[in-house]
Design an enzyme around this catalytic site. Structure first.
Site, PDB file in Angstrom:
ATOM      1  N   PRO A 176       0.316  -1.166  -0.186  1.00  0.00           N
ATOM      2  CG  PRO A 176       0.032  -0.864   1.901  1.00  0.00           C
ATOM      3  CD  PRO A 176       0.887  -1.808   1.162  1.00  0.00           C
ATOM      4  CB  CYS A 177       2.567   2.881  -1.946  1.00  0.00           C
ATOM      5  SG  CYS A 177       2.393   2.668  -3.710  1.00  0.00           S
TER       6      CYS A 177
END
Length: 166
Positions: free
Chosen positions: A124-125
């Protein structure tokens, strides 16, 4: 001999994505900004990834359990591992991510590594924001980053409300 890859288009609420497997692990999950010329040949890993993404978008999954095979430098891989520790529905700054990697001066390098993350949503950047709280860079597009963060926050708040009403 050429390595076999398996590909699948995934229709997410935020647009089309491509899921690519090498038969042993997922090697890419990415947003598409144009209609691809893609021959689909999904394997069981592509289908499992799509199932887990369906659960995520239905608000039923907050983390993923998939074999991933990232291709990148040691630093990039370390940055991507650090992303997986950001809780669902929360955000941290690039500076905080660099600190968590025991490299507090590597803020720009962290941003660069996040921009090369091959596993959109699953790693989850989108949960990393600017130091002042603003949304910054997302290779999938800022509209998608904003949507994902709003969606996760809505799911977290909905669950809190449900638990408080018990």
């Amino acid at each position: 001999m050429e390595d076999t890859t398996y590909k699948m288009l995934y229709n997410a609420p935020i647009g089309k994505m491509v899921i690519i497997s090498n038969g042993d692990a997922i090697i890419e999950i990415d947003h598409l900004n144009t209609e691809p010329e893609l021959t689909e040949n999904p394997d069981s890993l592509c289908l499992e990834t799509a199932r887990q993404l369906d659960e995520y978008f239905a608000g039923q999954r907050t983390s993923f359990d998939l074999p991933l095979e990232p291709k990148g430098t040691d630093f990039q891989r370390k940055a991507w591992v650090a992303l997986t520790s950001i809780p669902y529905g929360e955000t941290i700054s690039y500076g905080e991510q660099a600190k968590r990697m025991d490299n507090p001066k590597a803020v720009r390098a962290v941003g660069g590594a996040n921009g090369k993350n091959p596993f959109s949503i699953v790693v989850p950047c989108h949960r990393v924001i600017g130091a002042n709280g603003t949304l910054t860079g997302y290779t999938g597009g800022m509209n998608r980053k904003e949507w994902l963060l709003s969606f996760e926050l809505k799911m977290v708040n909905s669950e809190r409300k449900r638990l408080n009403n018990k």
